[in-house]
Design a protein around this motif. Structure first.
Motif, PDB file in Angstrom:
ATOM      1  N   ARG A 117       0.831  -1.206   0.000  1.00  0.00           N
ATOM      2  CA  ARG A 117       0.000   0.000   0.000  1.00  0.00           C
ATOM      3  C   ARG A 117       0.865   1.256   0.000  1.00  0.00           C
TER       4      ARG A 117
ATOM      5  N   LEU B  77       2.191   2.045  -3.464  1.00  0.00           N
ATOM      6  CA  LEU B  77       1.133   2.545  -4.345  1.00  0.00           C
ATOM      7  C   LEU B  77       0.751   3.968  -3.955  1.00  0.00           C
TER       8      LEU B  77
ATOM      9  N   VAL C 189      -3.358   1.891 -10.818  1.00  0.00           N
ATOM     10  CA  VAL C 189      -4.231   0.895 -10.189  1.00  0.00           C
ATOM     11  C   VAL C 189      -4.351  -0.341 -11.081  1.00  0.00           C
TER      12      VAL C 189
ATOM     13  N   SER D   8      -3.114  -4.020 -10.053  1.00  0.00           N
ATOM     14  CA  SER D   8      -3.983  -5.189 -10.154  1.00  0.00           C
ATOM     15  C   SER D   8      -3.296  -6.321 -10.909  1.00  0.00           C
TER      16      SER D   8
ATOM     17  N   ARG E 121      -0.718  -7.884  -8.738  1.00  0.00           N
ATOM     18  CA  ARG E 121      -1.329  -8.701  -7.688  1.00  0.00           C
ATOM     19  C   ARG E 121      -1.812 -10.027  -8.268  1.00  0.00           C
ATOM     20  N   MET E 122      -2.450  -9.974  -9.440  1.00  0.00           N
ATOM     21  CA  MET E 122      -2.934 -11.201 -10.073  1.00  0.00           C
ATOM     22  C   MET E 122      -1.774 -12.139 -10.378  1.00  0.00           C
TER      23      MET E 122
ATOM     24  N   VAL F 177      -0.670 -13.716  -7.162  1.00  0.00           N
ATOM     25  CA  VAL F 177      -1.629 -14.656  -6.576  1.00  0.00           C
ATOM     26  C   VAL F 177      -1.801 -15.894  -7.452  1.00  0.00           C
ATOM     27  N   LEU F 178      -1.883 -15.675  -8.763  1.00  0.00           N
ATOM     28  CA  LEU F 178      -2.161 -16.793  -9.653  1.00  0.00           C
ATOM     29  C   LEU F 178      -0.908 -17.567 -10.026  1.00  0.00           C
TER      30      LEU F 178
ATOM     31  N   VAL G 250      -8.491 -12.813  -0.602  1.00  0.00           N
ATOM     32  CA  VAL G 250      -7.800 -12.752  -1.887  1.00  0.00           C
ATOM     33  C   VAL G 250      -6.415 -13.329  -1.785  1.00  0.00           C
ATOM     34  N   ASP G 251      -5.715 -12.987  -0.703  1.00  0.00           N
ATOM     35  CA  ASP G 251      -4.344 -13.469  -0.589  1.00  0.00           C
ATOM     36  C   ASP G 251      -4.198 -14.616   0.378  1.00  0.00           C
TER      37      ASP G 251
ATOM     38  N   ARG H  92     -10.161 -18.280  -6.366  1.00  0.00           N
ATOM     39  CA  ARG H  92      -9.268 -17.126  -6.403  1.00  0.00           C
ATOM     40  C   ARG H  92      -9.148 -16.605  -7.822  1.00  0.00           C
ATOM     41  N   SER H  93      -8.953 -17.548  -8.752  1.00  0.00           N
ATOM     42  CA  SER H  93      -8.824 -17.170 -10.148  1.00  0.00           C
ATOM     43  C   SER H  93     -10.112 -16.533 -10.649  1.00  0.00           C
TER      44      SER H  93
ATOM     45  N   HIS I  34     -10.540 -12.979  -9.234  1.00  0.00           N
ATOM     46  CA  HIS I  34      -9.704 -11.981  -9.907  1.00  0.00           C
ATOM     47  C   HIS I  34     -10.229 -11.663 -11.299  1.00  0.00           C
TER      48      HIS I  34
ATOM     49  N   ILE J  41     -13.242  -9.431 -11.006  1.00  0.00           N
ATOM     50  CA  ILE J  41     -12.864  -8.050 -10.704  1.00  0.00           C
ATOM     51  C   ILE J  41     -12.402  -7.355 -11.983  1.00  0.00           C
TER      52      ILE J  41
ATOM     53  N   GLU K  55     -10.168  -2.196  -6.433  1.00  0.00           N
ATOM     54  CA  GLU K  55      -8.713  -2.418  -6.386  1.00  0.00           C
ATOM     55  C   GLU K  55      -8.074  -1.600  -5.270  1.00  0.00           C
TER      56      GLU K  55
ATOM     57  N   LEU L 172      -8.923  -3.149  -2.012  1.00  0.00           N
ATOM     58  CA  LEU L 172      -8.142  -4.370  -1.784  1.00  0.00           C
ATOM     59  C   LEU L 172      -6.721  -4.055  -1.323  1.00  0.00           C
ATOM     60  N   GLN L 173      -6.254  -2.866  -1.667  1.00  0.00           N
ATOM     61  CA  GLN L 173      -4.916  -2.454  -1.216  1.00  0.00           C
ATOM     62  C   GLN L 173      -4.943  -1.948   0.217  1.00  0.00           C
TER      63      GLN L 173
END
Lengths: 200, 278
Positions: A22, A25, A40, A44, A47-48, A51-52, B199-200, B209-210, B213, B216, B228, B231-232
């Protein structure tokens, strides 16, 4: 309105930050409020990706590979004919030139005669050329062609020289090393290049 | 660099980066990349090529893309053309592989969003990367230095700018209208807080999760931005002058932010319910 190149640069800078928390950003949003949507968006994506994880091996075919390779080869000097018109030292002006000399552990007054074609190309030791190519991010071929060009020229000096070289035709690399004012360590290293090369 | 002489292999000299930050400091490669380069520069180029074909990143011989790019940029020697060609091909494959193809579905729609558009997008990203490589070949494109620092992250930036440019050219499909659910904004806030936690959260089902995302990513722009930012962990609004808030960042009222969050949450629930029902 911000220039697209500047926008791209800012987004790249954000992307390669070590952390994308945070605080990072918020810092960028504060500095570049006009780029909030881009930042933003990128945040995103980052982050994706985190995570993915890495993408699975999607089936794809690089249909343009051959054409892209031909284009890449054609875009830069890969042989002597293409390299003739290139001055690899053009990118090294002012402070960049000073830094290059420092990286090569030699005085600028030794590097300048090389740029000006005052050193006999055949006498430049191969180990020295290798090191110079690495430090300049340049191909050996381009450097060899550049040094081998016929007419020696005086460069328009864009830095303050340590010592003005005396121009009386070409000298060998070894002769320049012996004649130029430099530290003993520098001289020793450059003469070692000559000895390792075995040609001069 | 450019030939596999004994000299170059004994004492490899990694060409430093030249790119400077706005504050004047020079970027540097992360230590693991420096170390990897130091190892790779001591190897014959053919060995570097063989290792570059490895795709398992946990393999100790895996060549990071940052290093792969280093070699492609600096191996312009006629004697290395075959190896350079192989490295060039592998680099392009990695760029292509990084552009995910999503089968996306809009809430309320039974159709998949254009996979053709995704494939075009992938080609566009690769074309832009190719353009940088060629320009660098002529006169040193400094943007590639970002890729030598953190390749995947720099590529994500390229994807983002490319996607926004593509979207401007071909307008985004609008979400179908959905029934708005009347919920107190405090509940929305709690739901998104839970969402942001989930999310995390590592135990979260990876499919969910996929899907989350992706859902979103299909929200209308104004709703996606607030989600977004939420989420931060950025506050919706704050009276403290030095505390950032979504309202301040977007230049709108707290009420507007909450309304957008309400709508976004409703769409996300609808979208995820549809996925679950399949």
């Amino acid at each position: 309105m911000r220039h697209p190149d500047e926008r791209e640069e800012i987004l790249y800078s954000f992307a390669v930050e070590e952390r994308h928390d945070r605080e990072t950003l918020e810092r960028y949003l504060k500095l570049y409020p006009d780029l909030v949507e881009d930042l933003v968006d990128l945040s995103s994506e980052l982050r994706m990706h985190k995570v993915l994880g890495p993408a699975r091996d999607d089936a794809f075919v690089d249909t343009n590979r051959d054409a892209a390779w031909a284009q890449f080869l054609a875009s830069g000097p890969c042989d002597a004919a293409d390299a003739k018109g290139i001055n690899p030292f053009a990118r090294f002006q002012g402070a960049a030139f000073v830094q290059l000399a420092k990286n090569m552990n030699m005085p600028r007054s030794m590097l300048t005669p090389l740029c000006d074609g005052l050193v006999a190309a055949a006498s430049i030791p191969e180990p020295f050329l290798q090191r110079l190519a690495q430090n300049m991010g340049e191909s050996l071929e381009v450097l060899r062609v550049f040094f081998a060009r016929a007419e020696p020229q005086m460069s328009s000096l864009s830095y303050k020289a340590d010592e003005k070289p005396s121009v009386q035709g070409q000298m060998t690399f070894r002769e320049y090393v012996l004649a130029t004012d430099m530290t003993e360590d520098q001289r020793k290293a450059l003469l070692q290049d000559c000895d390792d090369d075995g040609r001069n | 660099m450019g030939s596999d002489t004994d000299d170059a292999r004994k004492n490899p000299q990694i060409i430093p980066l030249r790119k400077r930050r706005p504050d004047g400091t020079t970027y540097s490669r992360p230590e693991p990349i420096q170390q990897a380069l130091d190892v790779l520069l001591r190897l014959p180029l053919k060995v570097v090529v063989d290792r570059s074909r490895l795709t398992d990143q946990s393999n100790p011989d895996y060549v990071p893309s940052e290093c792969l790019l280093y070699f492609v940029r600096r191996s312009r020697d006629a004697r290395n053309e075959a190896s350079l060609g192989d490295l060039f091909t592998i680099l392009r494959e990695r760029v292509l592989r990084s552009v995910r193809i999503f089968a996306r579905r809009l809430p309320g729609s039974k159709q998949s969003e254009g996979n053709v558009r995704d494939l075009d997008f992938r080609e566009t990203v690769l074309d832009r990367f190719q353009e940088m490589l060629c320009r660098d070949s002529q006169s040193y494109d400094e943007r590639l230095e970002f890729y030598e620092i953190r390749f995947n992250q720099a590529l994500l930036s390229l994807r983002t700018t490319t996607r926004r440019d593509v979207q401007r050219a071909a307008p985004r499909l609008e979400s179908l209208p959905i029934d708005m659910m009347e919920e107190p904004s405090e509940e929305v806030q709690r739901a998104l807080d839970a969402l942001s936690y989930k999310v995390d959260h590592e135990e979260m089902d990876s499919r969910f999760r996929s899907n989350l995302h992706m859902a979103i990513s299909t929200l209308p722009e104004d709703e996606r931005l607030v989600v977004e930012l939420r989420l931060q962990g950025i506050l919706i609004d704050s009276k403290e002058p030095n505390t950032p808030s979504i309202a301040k960042i977007l230049g709108c009222s707290e009420k507007t932010v909450r309304n957008r969050l309400n709508r976004a949450y409703a769409r996300l629930r609808a979208s995820l319910s549809e996925e679950e029902s399949e």
